[in-house]
Design an enzyme around this catalytic site. Structure first.
Site, short mmCIF file in Angstrom:
data_model
loop_
_atom_site.label_atom_id
_atom_site.label_comp_id
_atom_site.label_asym_id
_atom_site.label_seq_id
_atom_site.Cartn_x
_atom_site.Cartn_y
_atom_site.Cartn_z
N PHE A 92 3.74 -8.21 13.64
CA PHE A 92 2.29 -8.50 13.71
C PHE A 92 1.89 -9.77 13.82
O PHE A 92 1.42 -10.46 14.80
CB PHE A 92 1.51 -7.45 12.87
CG PHE A 92 -0.13 -7.89 12.82
CD1 PHE A 92 -0.80 -7.90 14.34
CD2 PHE A 92 -0.64 -8.01 11.85
CE1 PHE A 92 -2.07 -8.23 14.27
CE2 PHE A 92 -2.25 -8.25 11.95
CZ PHE A 92 -2.74 -8.59 13.22
N ASN A 143 7.02 -5.36 11.71
CA ASN A 143 6.60 -4.98 12.93
C ASN A 143 6.15 -6.20 13.76
O ASN A 143 5.67 -5.67 14.90
CB ASN A 143 5.23 -4.06 12.61
CG ASN A 143 4.05 -4.63 12.21
OD1 ASN A 143 3.96 -5.79 11.80
ND2 ASN A 143 2.93 -3.94 12.11
N GLY A 182 8.23 -13.00 8.69
CA GLY A 182 6.82 -13.78 8.54
C GLY A 182 7.10 -15.04 7.88
O GLY A 182 8.42 -15.41 7.71
N ASP A 240 6.76 -0.29 11.11
CA ASP A 240 5.45 -0.46 10.67
C ASP A 240 5.48 0.29 9.27
O ASP A 240 5.71 1.44 9.13
CB ASP A 240 4.37 0.15 11.53
CG ASP A 240 2.99 -0.19 10.90
OD1 ASP A 240 2.62 -0.11 9.87
OD2 ASP A 240 2.09 -0.43 12.14
N TYR A 282 -8.37 -7.21 2.75
CA TYR A 282 -7.27 -7.71 2.18
C TYR A 282 -7.48 -7.74 0.75
O TYR A 282 -6.61 -7.18 0.14
CB TYR A 282 -7.05 -9.37 2.80
CG TYR A 282 -6.15 -9.75 2.17
CD1 TYR A 282 -4.99 -9.79 2.98
CD2 TYR A 282 -6.20 -11.03 1.35
CE1 TYR A 282 -3.66 -10.45 2.31
CE2 TYR A 282 -5.08 -11.89 0.88
CZ TYR A 282 -3.63 -11.57 1.65
OH TYR A 282 -2.69 -12.29 1.06
N ASN A 292 4.37 4.08 0.59
CA ASN A 292 5.62 4.41 1.34
C ASN A 292 6.78 3.56 0.56
O ASN A 292 7.96 4.11 0.53
CB ASN A 292 5.39 3.99 3.01
CG ASN A 292 4.77 5.05 3.39
OD1 ASN A 292 4.59 6.24 3.36
ND2 ASN A 292 4.19 4.63 4.69
N1 LIG Z 1 1.24 -17.39 2.31
C1 LIG Z 1 0.56 -17.51 1.33
O1 LIG Z 1 -0.08 -18.39 0.88
C2 LIG Z 1 0.26 -16.26 0.51
C3 LIG Z 1 -0.62 -16.10 -0.54
C4 LIG Z 1 -0.69 -14.92 -1.21
C5 LIG Z 1 -0.39 -13.89 -0.81
N2 LIG Z 1 0.69 -13.86 0.20
C6 LIG Z 1 1.39 -12.56 0.43
O2 LIG Z 1 2.50 -12.92 0.73
C7 LIG Z 1 3.21 -12.01 1.74
C8 LIG Z 1 3.70 -12.80 3.02
O3 LIG Z 1 2.60 -13.65 3.38
P1 LIG Z 1 2.94 -14.66 4.53
O4 LIG Z 1 2.23 -15.92 4.39
O5 LIG Z 1 4.54 -14.71 4.81
O6 LIG Z 1 2.27 -14.05 5.90
P2 LIG Z 1 2.85 -13.74 7.28
O7 LIG Z 1 1.65 -13.15 8.12
O8 LIG Z 1 3.51 -14.86 7.84
O9 LIG Z 1 3.87 -12.49 7.14
C9 LIG Z 1 3.62 -11.26 6.90
C10 LIG Z 1 4.50 -10.53 7.64
O10 LIG Z 1 4.19 -8.90 7.43
C11 LIG Z 1 4.44 -8.36 8.80
N3 LIG Z 1 3.64 -7.13 8.69
C12 LIG Z 1 2.21 -7.11 8.53
N4 LIG Z 1 1.89 -6.05 8.74
C13 LIG Z 1 3.08 -5.17 8.77
C14 LIG Z 1 3.32 -3.72 8.79
N5 LIG Z 1 2.20 -2.83 8.75
N6 LIG Z 1 4.28 -3.26 8.75
C15 LIG Z 1 5.61 -4.33 8.70
N7 LIG Z 1 5.49 -5.53 8.84
C16 LIG Z 1 3.93 -6.08 8.88
C17 LIG Z 1 3.99 -9.30 9.63
O11 LIG Z 1 4.61 -9.20 11.27
C18 LIG Z 1 4.66 -10.67 9.29
O12 LIG Z 1 5.83 -10.82 9.66
C19 LIG Z 1 1.88 -11.08 2.18
O13 LIG Z 1 2.03 -9.90 1.55
C20 LIG Z 1 0.85 -11.98 1.53
O14 LIG Z 1 -0.50 -11.11 1.31
C21 LIG Z 1 0.83 -14.97 0.99
#
Ligand SMILES: NC(=O)c1ccc[n+]([C@@H]2O[C@H](COP(=O)([O-])OP(=O)(O)OC[C@H]3O[C@@H](n4cnc5c(N)ncnc54)[C@H](O)[C@@H]3O)[C@@H](O)[C@H]2O)c1
Length: 325
Positions: free
Chosen positions: A42, A40, A18, A64, A151, A105
């Site tokens: 997503f 995964n 991500g 996942d 969320y 997990n």
């Molecule tokens: N970017 C922000 O501003 C921000 C702010 C607060 C919290 N966060 C947290 O930081 C983390 C990363 O955020 P991001 O901005 O990079 O989001 P993103 O959506 O780019 O990254 C999340 C990643 O998790 C993967 N994913 C989702 N569900 C999954 C599952 N069940 N199993 C395996 N992989 C899974 C997705 O494919 C993706 O690659 C998240 O937990 C998010 O809640 C981000």
């Protein structure tokens, strides 16, 4: 217990394909560690990690995290979870499962391995805050049954699980409450304000402001955030957090829109739409604790961080355009 690693560790990053995760993976590899990226796909994409495929210290596993994982690592960063409302509301049940079953997990794995684990929590645990700016001891103002609850409440429950594994089983945990972060590799269609504004400005489309555009947000550049996460992971065992990580500099949506319009040399107009349900009016981290405990504070001004971000979006849009030809 003191940590006995020399320098190289085997590090698991869930959500490593991500936006935030891929930058964390880059940094951990640069720091000389071996990285296992579990995702995964997503919302993540192989494109975010394709430059690493020839790196012998990097491994990708499509998995996942709502299902158990049996591997051997020294440290776990749990970032897997869709982060933008469009994505986490697409399948809200799966979002809650990712936060809750995913945490169970990953905590189970950390328990078996007796390894340290960091949770990417969020400022959304504060909901629509009645306290401003938010300190870590504020319990939040969260709607448990609204469209954002999968969320917000999922992340709150994950925090509960982290602290119960810590209290009950002595696990070494770290909980980061991440505030809005931006930078290259953000998903262009994630509906988040920075990506929205940049995409609209680059296309010359009207820039969408919700409400009257006076609601505020703070924006942290991704390199600063990765630095904070690594400092937190490496902090003394007794420091668990939760700790706010974000940039306290506050901007109204209108100010951000104007900055983006200037930096993209766009002639886009502004269009005003009603505020979405449960949209917080103000969000700003108090990072006193991070400063004190981690010696961390962001160093990248919004006007600086927007430059590489806009450059990335330009490239991305050009790539998409040429791929369509
Ligand atoms: N970017 C922000 O501003 C921000 C702010 C607060 C919290 N966060 C947290 O930081 C983390 C990363 O955020 P991001 O901005 O990079 O989001 P993103 O959506 O780019 O990254 C999340 C990643 O998790 C993967 N994913 C989702 N569900 C999954 C599952 N069940 N199993 C395996 N992989 C899974 C997705 O494919 C993706 O690659 C998240 O937990 C998010 O809640 C981000």
């Amino acid at each position: 217990m003191p940590r006995i690693y020399d320098s190289r560790k085997r590090v698991l990053v869930t959500g490593g394909a991500g936006f935030l995760g891929s930058h964390l993976v880059d940094r951990l590899l640069r720091d000389g560690h071996e990285v296992l990226c579990v995702d995964n796909l997503f919302t993540g994409t192989k494109r975010n990690i394709e430059h690493l495929h020839a790196d012998p210290h990097f491994e990708f596993v499509r998995h996942d995290i709502t299902f158990p994982l049996y591997i051997e690592v020294d440290e776990i960063y749990n970032l897997a979870c869709p982060a933008s409302p469009i994505h986490y509301q697409y399948d809200p049940v799966q979002t809650t499962k990712t936060s809750v079953h995913g945490a169970i997990n990953m905590l189970g794995l950390a328990k078996r391995l007796r390894c340290r684990i960091l949770q990417a929590s969020t400022s959304e645990v504060y909901g629509d805050p009645a306290v401003h700016p938010q300190t870590e001891d504020y319990w939040g103002h969260v709607n448990p049954i609204g469209p954002r609850s999968c969320y917000d409440e999922g992340k709150r429950c994950a925090e509960t699980l982290f602290f119960d594994y810590h209290r009950q089983l002595g696990l070494e945990i770290k909980v980061a409450r991440i505030f809005n972060t931006y930078g290259p590799r953000m998903h262009p269609a994630d509906g988040r304000v920075v990506s929205n504004f940049i995409t609209q400005a680059l296309k010359g489309e009207p820039i969408t402001l919700y409400g009257d555009g006076t609601q505020t947000r703070s924006f942290c550049y991704v390199d600063d955030m990765v630095d904070g996460l690594i400092k937190l992971m490496n902090s003394p065992a007794e420091f668990t957090g939760p700790v706010n990580l974000g940039n306290p500099a506050e901007f109204t949506m209108r100010e951000l829109a104007e900055l983006v319009r200037t930096q993209t040399n766009s002639s886009s107009s502004f269009v005003m739409l009603p505020l979405p349900q449960d949209d917080p009016k103000q969000r700003q981290p108090d990072i006193t604790l991070a400063r004190e405990k981690l010696g961390w504070a962001p160093t990248t001004a919004l006007s600086e961080g927007l430059k590489p971000t806009i450059a990335y979006f330009r490239q991305h849009m050009a790539g998409t355009a040429s791929a369509k030809k």
